[in-house]
Write a protein that holds these residues in place. Structure first.
Motif, PDB file in Angstrom:
ATOM      1  N   ASP A  28       3.309 -71.098  53.278  1.00  0.00           N
ATOM      2  CA  ASP A  28       2.554 -72.255  53.624  1.00  0.00           C
ATOM      3  C   ASP A  28       3.175 -73.569  54.124  1.00  0.00           C
ATOM      4  O   ASP A  28       4.507 -73.377  54.572  1.00  0.00           O
ATOM      5  N   GLN A  29       2.417 -74.452  54.808  1.00  0.00           N
ATOM      6  CA  GLN A  29       3.134 -75.581  55.321  1.00  0.00           C
ATOM      7  C   GLN A  29       4.136 -76.328  54.573  1.00  0.00           C
ATOM      8  O   GLN A  29       4.726 -77.140  55.174  1.00  0.00           O
ATOM      9  N   TYR A  30       3.910 -76.312  53.209  1.00  0.00           N
ATOM     10  CA  TYR A  30       4.761 -77.041  52.409  1.00  0.00           C
ATOM     11  C   TYR A  30       6.186 -75.903  52.083  1.00  0.00           C
ATOM     12  O   TYR A  30       6.967 -76.492  51.093  1.00  0.00           O
ATOM     13  N   GLY A  31       6.157 -74.745  52.408  1.00  0.00           N
ATOM     14  CA  GLY A  31       7.113 -73.733  51.929  1.00  0.00           C
ATOM     15  C   GLY A  31       6.702 -73.222  50.603  1.00  0.00           C
ATOM     16  O   GLY A  31       7.611 -72.301  50.105  1.00  0.00           O
ATOM     17  N   ASP A  32       5.445 -73.283  50.254  1.00  0.00           N
ATOM     18  CA  ASP A  32       4.976 -72.535  49.069  1.00  0.00           C
ATOM     19  C   ASP A  32       4.697 -71.144  49.177  1.00  0.00           C
ATOM     20  O   ASP A  32       4.289 -70.660  50.287  1.00  0.00           O
ATOM     21  N   SER A  33       4.600 -70.161  48.187  1.00  0.00           N
ATOM     22  CA  SER A  33       4.191 -68.988  48.768  1.00  0.00           C
ATOM     23  C   SER A  33       2.676 -68.859  48.806  1.00  0.00           C
ATOM     24  O   SER A  33       2.057 -69.629  48.199  1.00  0.00           O
ATOM     25  N   THR A  34       2.033 -67.959  49.578  1.00  0.00           N
ATOM     26  CA  THR A  34       0.815 -67.607  49.752  1.00  0.00           C
ATOM     27  C   THR A  34       0.193 -66.816  48.920  1.00  0.00           C
ATOM     28  O   THR A  34      -0.821 -66.441  48.803  1.00  0.00           O
ATOM     29  N   ASN A  35       1.216 -66.175  48.089  1.00  0.00           N
ATOM     30  CA  ASN A  35       0.706 -65.157  47.002  1.00  0.00           C
ATOM     31  C   ASN A  35       0.530 -65.890  45.796  1.00  0.00           C
ATOM     32  O   ASN A  35       1.400 -66.484  45.228  1.00  0.00           O
ATOM     33  N   LYS A  36      -0.765 -65.742  45.318  1.00  0.00           N
ATOM     34  CA  LYS A  36      -1.229 -66.702  44.160  1.00  0.00           C
ATOM     35  C   LYS A  36      -1.304 -65.707  42.956  1.00  0.00           C
ATOM     36  O   LYS A  36      -2.201 -66.379  41.967  1.00  0.00           O
ATOM     37  N   VAL A  37      -1.030 -64.427  42.788  1.00  0.00           N
ATOM     38  CA  VAL A  37      -1.077 -63.764  41.918  1.00  0.00           C
ATOM     39  C   VAL A  37      -0.539 -64.110  40.607  1.00  0.00           C
ATOM     40  O   VAL A  37       0.715 -64.652  40.453  1.00  0.00           O
ATOM     41  N   LEU A  38      -1.185 -64.186  39.409  1.00  0.00           N
ATOM     42  CA  LEU A  38      -0.862 -64.547  38.061  1.00  0.00           C
ATOM     43  C   LEU A  38      -1.100 -63.413  37.139  1.00  0.00           C
ATOM     44  O   LEU A  38      -2.305 -62.698  37.390  1.00  0.00           O
ATOM     45  N   THR A  39      -0.586 -63.358  35.963  1.00  0.00           N
ATOM     46  CA  THR A  39      -0.973 -62.346  35.019  1.00  0.00           C
ATOM     47  C   THR A  39      -0.767 -63.048  33.525  1.00  0.00           C
ATOM     48  O   THR A  39      -0.158 -64.030  33.323  1.00  0.00           O
ATOM     49  N   VAL A  40      -1.800 -62.793  32.910  1.00  0.00           N
ATOM     50  CA  VAL A  40      -1.779 -63.238  31.390  1.00  0.00           C
ATOM     51  C   VAL A  40      -1.263 -62.029  30.483  1.00  0.00           C
ATOM     52  O   VAL A  40      -1.899 -60.975  30.854  1.00  0.00           O
ATOM     53  N   TYR A  41      -0.285 -62.346  29.640  1.00  0.00           N
ATOM     54  CA  TYR A  41       0.122 -61.330  28.728  1.00  0.00           C
ATOM     55  C   TYR A  41      -0.064 -61.736  27.184  1.00  0.00           C
ATOM     56  O   TYR A  41      -0.243 -63.155  26.902  1.00  0.00           O
ATOM     57  N   GLN A  42       0.009 -60.817  26.409  1.00  0.00           N
ATOM     58  CA  GLN A  42      -0.306 -60.909  25.095  1.00  0.00           C
ATOM     59  C   GLN A  42       0.811 -60.115  24.266  1.00  0.00           C
ATOM     60  O   GLN A  42       0.955 -59.074  24.441  1.00  0.00           O
ATOM     61  N   VAL A  43       1.218 -60.859  23.030  1.00  0.00           N
ATOM     62  CA  VAL A  43       2.010 -59.987  22.254  1.00  0.00           C
ATOM     63  C   VAL A  43       1.441 -59.066  21.484  1.00  0.00           C
ATOM     64  O   VAL A  43       0.394 -59.420  20.817  1.00  0.00           O
ATOM     65  N   SER A  44       1.749 -57.708  21.567  1.00  0.00           N
ATOM     66  CA  SER A  44       0.942 -56.712  20.912  1.00  0.00           C
ATOM     67  C   SER A  44       1.870 -55.658  20.377  1.00  0.00           C
ATOM     68  O   SER A  44       2.639 -55.117  21.193  1.00  0.00           O
ATOM     69  N   SER A  45       1.911 -55.392  19.275  1.00  0.00           N
ATOM     70  CA  SER A  45       3.001 -54.361  18.558  1.00  0.00           C
ATOM     71  C   SER A  45       4.467 -54.705  19.027  1.00  0.00           C
ATOM     72  O   SER A  45       5.121 -53.988  19.247  1.00  0.00           O
ATOM     73  N   GLY A  46       4.745 -55.995  18.940  1.00  0.00           N
ATOM     74  CA  GLY A  46       6.169 -56.335  19.176  1.00  0.00           C
ATOM     75  C   GLY A  46       6.412 -56.301  20.765  1.00  0.00           C
ATOM     76  O   GLY A  46       7.629 -56.438  20.925  1.00  0.00           O
ATOM     77  N   ASP A  47       5.499 -56.401  21.636  1.00  0.00           N
ATOM     78  CA  ASP A  47       5.959 -56.167  22.843  1.00  0.00           C
ATOM     79  C   ASP A  47       4.849 -57.204  23.755  1.00  0.00           C
ATOM     80  O   ASP A  47       3.688 -57.347  23.266  1.00  0.00           O
ATOM     81  N   TRP A  48       5.190 -57.772  24.881  1.00  0.00           N
ATOM     82  CA  TRP A  48       4.277 -58.040  25.720  1.00  0.00           C
ATOM     83  C   TRP A  48       3.647 -57.196  26.607  1.00  0.00           C
ATOM     84  O   TRP A  48       3.900 -56.250  27.181  1.00  0.00           O
ATOM     85  N   LYS A  49       1.919 -57.420  26.346  1.00  0.00           N
ATOM     86  CA  LYS A  49       1.363 -56.334  27.196  1.00  0.00           C
ATOM     87  C   LYS A  49       0.612 -57.496  27.992  1.00  0.00           C
ATOM     88  O   LYS A  49      -0.123 -58.238  27.821  1.00  0.00           O
ATOM     89  N   PRO A  50       0.192 -56.672  29.412  1.00  0.00           N
ATOM     90  CA  PRO A  50      -0.535 -57.549  30.339  1.00  0.00           C
ATOM     91  C   PRO A  50      -2.256 -57.235  29.787  1.00  0.00           C
ATOM     92  O   PRO A  50      -2.393 -56.229  29.550  1.00  0.00           O
ATOM     93  N   VAL A  51      -2.912 -58.387  29.813  1.00  0.00           N
ATOM     94  CA  VAL A  51      -4.302 -58.371  29.582  1.00  0.00           C
ATOM     95  C   VAL A  51      -5.191 -58.845  30.797  1.00  0.00           C
ATOM     96  O   VAL A  51      -6.272 -58.507  30.701  1.00  0.00           O
ATOM     97  N   LYS A  52      -4.818 -59.286  31.767  1.00  0.00           N
ATOM     98  CA  LYS A  52      -5.548 -60.079  32.752  1.00  0.00           C
ATOM     99  C   LYS A  52      -4.562 -60.352  33.850  1.00  0.00           C
ATOM    100  O   LYS A  52      -3.552 -60.847  33.737  1.00  0.00           O
ATOM    101  N   SER A  53      -4.856 -59.729  35.190  1.00  0.00           N
ATOM    102  CA  SER A  53      -3.943 -60.280  36.242  1.00  0.00           C
ATOM    103  C   SER A  53      -4.874 -60.186  37.788  1.00  0.00           C
ATOM    104  O   SER A  53      -5.923 -59.767  37.642  1.00  0.00           O
TER     105      SER A  53
END
Length: 406
Positions: free
Chosen positions: A376-401
């Motif tokens: 964008d005009q500031y040099g920021d990414s126009t891609n705003k995708v984010l993900t929430v991860y949770q520790v499950s069974s000793g590993d990070w697992k995505p729960v929302k994206s």
């Protein structure tokens, strides 16, 4: 040594071919067509922590940029030139980062820099590279002030040579808070942060959104990034009976903090941003149910990242690409593609080309390992995708994206 029984004619022919190759300054690379590199070598730099607590992430950045450079050389992407990588260790400290940037800015062959990891380091690096019009594309900086200034009510681009391919805490903070309050049902949030640019900014964004969402910030505390004993702070936090703790900082402190919280009977999730999203958080004490947000979608679930992951594995780097490898790969490719466009088929690199290179990065549009890339005009990414991860069974697992809104 070669077998002495090789026929003389073969030896003569091999020598003739070698002389011919030297005479035309062409190289063979990985079986690809010969590349004309008669104009010399241009340098892509990386500035990231290659030693210390955050080296696992910093090395993933360096290796991923190295992969992009190697592939560009195989494809003769920049006509007439060979590209090389200069990886500098900033040790995750602003002073060392400034030294790395000063070294790079003194080299007229440095065409761009991939980095930094830490927003606090970026603050010292930005003006140094800007003074020499060296473009900087960060795979990991998320503090909004790096592009839009410290006053949200008076947004003003800080440096026209600075870009990033990840989204910012303007989006990450609210995304984390929304998940805690609206999805996980955690209404009483204690906030602990490390006082650094990244941690302080992200924590404030979370606090603002928690309140807006109808939650309550029951306590705010600050620790040092190198602290190891959090008992005093956690005792204060425990007295407020929080439903969750948000930590603004990075995994070297966040992991032990989570472990010590559990030891004090604070059986609530610890959540952080992309700074704690690393396997080492779990190794250092992160527990089941802890949460983290991170920029982008999981690389191993993106079709656009499949080839990057395969190619990275084929290079047999000792360290994994980690949290920001795909972003670093994209950042390097943005610089390389924009450089190729700037020089065309017959251009020659000089400092007079720097303005055009920055302009071409600004107008860049394409698809990388992490998905669509543009600025964008500031040099920021126009891609705003984010993900929430949770520790499950000793590993990070995505729960929302998904794509975030500020």
């Amino acid at each position: 040594m070669r077998n002495r029984t090789v026929k003389a004619a073969v030896v003569v022919m091999a020598g003739a071919l070698a002389l011919a190759a030297c005479g035309t300054n062409k190289t063979e690379s990985g079986g690809a067509a010969s590349c004309d590199v008669s104009k010399g070598t241009l340098v892509i730099g990386t500035i990231s922590p290659l030693s210390g607590n955050l080296s696992a992430v910093g090395l993933g950045i360096e290796h991923s940029a190295d992969l992009a450079v190697a592939q560009a050389n195989e494809k003769c992407t920049v006509k007439g030139y060979k590209l090389s990588l200069d990886g500098e260790d900033d040790q995750a400290t602003p002073q060392t980062g400034a030294q790395a940037a000063t070294k790079m800015s003194s080299d007229s062959n440095v065409v761009g820099v991939v980095g930094t990891l830490n927003s606090s380091v970026a603050q010292t690096v930005q003006p140094i590279l800007s003074g020499k019009k060296i473009p900087m594309v960060s795979p990991a900086n998320t503090n909004p002030s790096l592009t839009q200034g410290k006053d949200p009510a008076n947004e003003k681009r800080q440096f026209d040579n600075y870009f990033r391919v990840c989204t910012t805490d303007t989006f990450q903070g609210p995304y984390a808070a929304d998940y805690l309050v609206k999805t996980a049902g955690k209404k009483k949030i204690a906030i602990i942060q490390d006082g650094k640019t990244y941690g302080l900014g992200l924590s404030q964004a979370v606090a603002d959104r928690v309140t807006k969402d109808g939650g309550q910030v029951v306590d705010k505390e600050q620790v040092g990034e190198n602290d190891t004993d959090f008992s005093g702070v956690l005792t204060k936090v425990k007295a407020t009976s929080p439903d969750a703790i948000f930590y603004g900082g990075e995994y070297p402190a966040a992991g032990p903090l989570s472990k010590q919280a559990a030891g004090l009977g604070l059986n609530v999730p610890v959540m952080g941003g992309d700074g704690i999203f690393d396997p080492k958080f779990i190794a250092l004490g992160g527990k089941e149910g802890d949460l983290a947000t991170s920029v982008g979608a999981p690389a191993d679930q993106l079709q656009s990242a499949a080839q990057f992951i395969k190619d990275y594995a084929a290079k047999s780097y000792k360290e994994p690409y980690a949290s920001y490898g795909a972003f670093a790969y994209d950042a390097a490719n943005v610089i390389i593609a924009s450089l190729a466009k700037t020089l065309g088929d017959s251009g020659t690199w000089s400092d007079t080309q720097r303005d055009a290179l920055i302009k071409n990065i600004q107008s860049y549009s394409g698809t990388g390992a992490t998905g669509p890339i543009s600025f964008d005009q500031y040099g920021d990414s126009t891609n705003k995708v984010l993900t929430v991860y949770q520790v499950s069974s000793g590993d990070w697992k995505p729960v929302k994206s998904g794509s975030a809104e500020s």
